[in-house]
Design a protein around this motif. Structure first.
Motif, mmCIF file in Angstrom:
data_model
loop_
_atom_site.group_PDB
_atom_site.id
_atom_site.type_symbol
_atom_site.label_atom_id
_atom_site.label_comp_id
_atom_site.label_asym_id
_atom_site.label_seq_id
_atom_site.Cartn_x
_atom_site.Cartn_y
_atom_site.Cartn_z
ATOM 1 N N ALA A 1 0.839 -1.209 0.000
ATOM 2 C CA ALA A 1 0.000 0.000 0.000
ATOM 3 C C ALA A 1 0.870 1.255 0.000
ATOM 4 O O ALA A 1 0.499 2.262 -0.604
ATOM 5 N N TYR A 2 2.033 1.166 0.653
ATOM 6 C CA TYR A 2 2.889 2.366 0.682
ATOM 7 C C TYR A 2 3.279 2.767 -0.738
ATOM 8 O O TYR A 2 3.148 3.932 -1.123
ATOM 9 N N CYS A 3 3.783 1.813 -1.503
ATOM 10 C CA CYS A 3 4.194 2.126 -2.881
ATOM 11 C C CYS A 3 2.991 2.562 -3.720
ATOM 12 O O CYS A 3 3.084 3.482 -4.522
ATOM 13 N N ASN A 4 1.885 1.897 -3.533
ATOM 14 C CA ASN A 4 0.727 2.174 -4.387
ATOM 15 C C ASN A 4 0.018 3.478 -4.047
ATOM 16 O O ASN A 4 -0.573 4.103 -4.925
ATOM 17 N N TYR B 1 1.043 5.775 -0.818
ATOM 18 C CA TYR B 1 1.568 6.773 0.108
ATOM 19 C C TYR B 1 3.005 7.243 -0.171
ATOM 20 O O TYR B 1 3.545 8.022 0.620
ATOM 21 N N CYS B 2 3.610 6.779 -1.215
ATOM 22 C CA CYS B 2 5.005 7.183 -1.442
ATOM 23 C C CYS B 2 5.055 8.513 -2.199
ATOM 24 O O CYS B 2 4.783 8.579 -3.401
ATOM 25 N N GLY B 3 5.441 9.553 -1.474
ATOM 26 C CA GLY B 3 5.530 10.876 -2.087
ATOM 27 C C GLY B 3 6.596 10.934 -3.164
ATOM 28 O O GLY B 3 6.471 11.648 -4.151
ATOM 29 N N ARG B 4 7.624 10.148 -2.989
ATOM 30 C CA ARG B 4 8.710 10.164 -3.971
ATOM 31 C C ARG B 4 8.250 9.558 -5.296
ATOM 32 O O ARG B 4 8.503 10.096 -6.366
ATOM 33 N N GLY B 5 7.551 8.419 -5.188
ATOM 34 C CA GLY B 5 7.007 7.799 -6.400
ATOM 35 C C GLY B 5 6.052 8.746 -7.109
ATOM 36 O O GLY B 5 6.060 8.866 -8.337
ATOM 37 N N GLN B 6 5.250 9.457 -6.317
ATOM 38 C CA GLN B 6 4.314 10.424 -6.905
ATOM 39 C C GLN B 6 5.075 11.554 -7.606
ATOM 40 O O GLN B 6 4.686 12.001 -8.682
ATOM 41 N N LEU B 7 6.162 11.980 -6.963
ATOM 42 C CA LEU B 7 6.961 13.063 -7.552
ATOM 43 C C LEU B 7 7.554 12.634 -8.896
ATOM 44 O O LEU B 7 7.516 13.389 -9.880
ATOM 45 N N PHE B 8 8.076 11.401 -8.946
ATOM 46 C CA PHE B 8 8.625 10.900 -10.222
ATOM 47 C C PHE B 8 7.530 10.862 -11.287
ATOM 48 O O PHE B 8 7.760 11.201 -12.444
ATOM 49 N N ALA B 9 6.338 10.424 -10.863
ATOM 50 C CA ALA B 9 5.232 10.328 -11.826
ATOM 51 C C ALA B 9 4.845 11.719 -12.331
ATOM 52 O O ALA B 9 4.610 11.912 -13.524
ATOM 53 N N PRO C 1 8.594 7.303 -16.121
ATOM 54 C CA PRO C 1 8.464 8.172 -14.949
ATOM 55 C C PRO C 1 8.829 7.462 -13.638
ATOM 56 O O PRO C 1 9.586 7.994 -12.833
ATOM 57 N N ARG C 2 8.286 6.269 -13.434
ATOM 58 C CA ARG C 2 8.557 5.574 -12.169
ATOM 59 C C ARG C 2 9.509 4.399 -12.389
ATOM 60 O O ARG C 2 9.432 3.396 -11.686
ATOM 61 N N GLY C 3 10.432 4.572 -13.323
ATOM 62 C CA GLY C 3 11.399 3.502 -13.606
ATOM 63 C C GLY C 3 12.207 3.116 -12.377
ATOM 64 O O GLY C 3 12.585 1.955 -12.203
ATOM 65 N N PHE C 4 12.471 4.102 -11.497
ATOM 66 C CA PHE C 4 13.264 3.810 -10.298
ATOM 67 C C PHE C 4 12.582 2.769 -9.423
ATOM 68 O O PHE C 4 13.245 1.996 -8.735
ATOM 69 N N CYS C 5 11.240 2.757 -9.453
ATOM 70 C CA CYS C 5 10.496 1.821 -8.599
ATOM 71 C C CYS C 5 10.852 0.368 -8.924
ATOM 72 O O CYS C 5 10.695 -0.504 -8.072
ATOM 73 N N VAL C 6 11.327 0.120 -10.130
ATOM 74 C CA VAL C 6 11.685 -1.252 -10.516
ATOM 75 C C VAL C 6 12.851 -1.769 -9.673
ATOM 76 O O VAL C 6 12.891 -2.945 -9.320
ATOM 77 N N TYR C 7 13.777 -0.875 -9.328
ATOM 78 C CA TYR C 7 14.945 -1.341 -8.565
ATOM 79 C C TYR C 7 15.127 -0.588 -7.238
ATOM 80 O O TYR C 7 16.168 -0.718 -6.578
ATOM 81 N N CYS C 8 14.115 0.159 -6.842
ATOM 82 C CA CYS C 8 14.165 0.908 -5.567
ATOM 83 C C CYS C 8 14.398 -0.073 -4.407
ATOM 84 O O CYS C 8 13.657 -1.050 -4.255
ATOM 85 N N PRO C 9 15.405 0.161 -3.588
ATOM 86 C CA PRO C 9 15.680 -0.768 -2.483
ATOM 87 C C PRO C 9 14.489 -0.945 -1.546
ATOM 88 O O PRO C 9 14.237 -2.041 -1.064
ATOM 89 N N MET C 10 13.762 0.146 -1.297
ATOM 90 C CA MET C 10 12.611 0.030 -0.407
ATOM 91 C C MET C 10 11.528 -0.839 -1.042
ATOM 92 O O MET C 10 10.913 -1.674 -0.378
ATOM 93 N N GLY C 11 11.326 -0.652 -2.349
ATOM 94 C CA GLY C 11 10.341 -1.473 -3.055
ATOM 95 C C GLY C 11 10.746 -2.941 -3.043
ATOM 96 O O GLY C 11 9.911 -3.831 -2.845
ATOM 97 N N THR C 12 12.044 -3.205 -3.222
ATOM 98 C CA THR C 12 12.531 -4.586 -3.225
ATOM 99 C C THR C 12 12.348 -5.212 -1.841
ATOM 100 O O THR C 12 11.925 -6.365 -1.707
HETATM 101 S S1 SF4 Z 1 9.305 1.453 -5.153
HETATM 102 FE FE1 SF4 Z 1 10.357 2.991 -3.880
HETATM 103 S S2 SF4 Z 1 10.089 4.965 -4.911
HETATM 104 FE FE2 SF4 Z 1 8.666 3.515 -5.825
HETATM 105 S S3 SF4 Z 1 6.767 3.823 -4.755
HETATM 106 FE FE3 SF4 Z 1 7.833 2.172 -3.671
HETATM 107 S S4 SF4 Z 1 9.066 3.115 -2.066
HETATM 108 FE FE4 SF4 Z 1 8.391 4.727 -3.477
#
Ligand code: SF4
Length: 188
Positions: A49-52, A54-62, A165-176
């Motif tokens: 749910a955080y990624c989908n 509540y993640c402000g960073r993911g939203q910013l990339f988008a 836009p959210r390419g980082f999410c593919v390898y984001c350590p937090m997402g992993t």
């Molecule tokens: S993968 Fe990382 S940057 Fe992307 S939404 Fe999740 S926590 Fe945020």
């Protein structure tokens, strides 16, 4: 028209975080919320749910990527498990090094280093404002954590500018990490 929720504006919080950190590095501690919340959600709820939501960073990339990204697929190797887990291992090594540096300052073995380190390489002196009102290790952790946050955002922006836009999410350590926790939870 799609109804907007309060959490659709968390990208503003993300920007505010970086601005506040520039005014006073001690605000970097607020970033622990961005670090612990996704882990807590995945542990407790077993979902992303955080990624989908509540993640402000993911939203910013988008948001930024919606205007600037070429919307190209990521290079194949970046979508593989070995790359994602390899990057997570690298990221965690750097994170633990940052924690160790904080510990060395805590014990007095090392002096406070007032720099923001970009991409684990470039050190930008950031001695203003005065942080002598707190113990040096508290300030050291703030410098280290802010560096981690800025570095991952730079990586995200570069990935956005070169691919999706959210390419980082593919390898984001937090997402992993949260994905790994969810997988383990669903095996229970
Ligand atoms: S993968 Fe990382 S940057 Fe992307 S939404 Fe999740 S926590 Fe945020």
């Amino acid at each position: 028209m799609q109804v907007k929720h309060w959490y659709d504006y968390l990208w503003v919080v993300e920007i505010s975080y970086f601005v506040l950190g520039l005014f006073n590095i001690l605000f970097a501690w607020i970033g622990m919320v961005f670090f612990l919340t996704p882990l807590a959600i995945s542990f407790i709820k077993g979902n992303k749910a955080y990624c989908n939501k509540y993640c402000g960073r993911g939203q910013l990339f988008a948001k930024v990527g919606g205007k600037l990204s070429p919307n190209r697929p990521l290079p194949r190797f970046m979508t593989t498990a070995w790359f994602r887990y390899g990057f997570l291992a690298f990221f965690m090594t750097m994170f633990l090094t940052m924690v160790l540096n904080t510990y060395l300052v805590f014990t007095g073995v090392q002096d406070l280093s007032q720099v923001i380190t970009l991409l684990w390489t470039w050190k930008v002196p950031w001695g203003y404002p005065d942080v002598s009102m707190v113990r040096p290790w508290i300030a050291q952790y703030a410098y280290g954590f802010y560096s981690v946050m800025v570095t991952s955002t730079i990586l995200g922006m570069v990935t956005m500018a070169l691919s999706k836009p959210r390419g980082f999410c593919v390898y984001c350590p937090m997402g992993t990490m949260t994905q790994g926790i969810c997988k383990l939870k669903h095996k229970e």
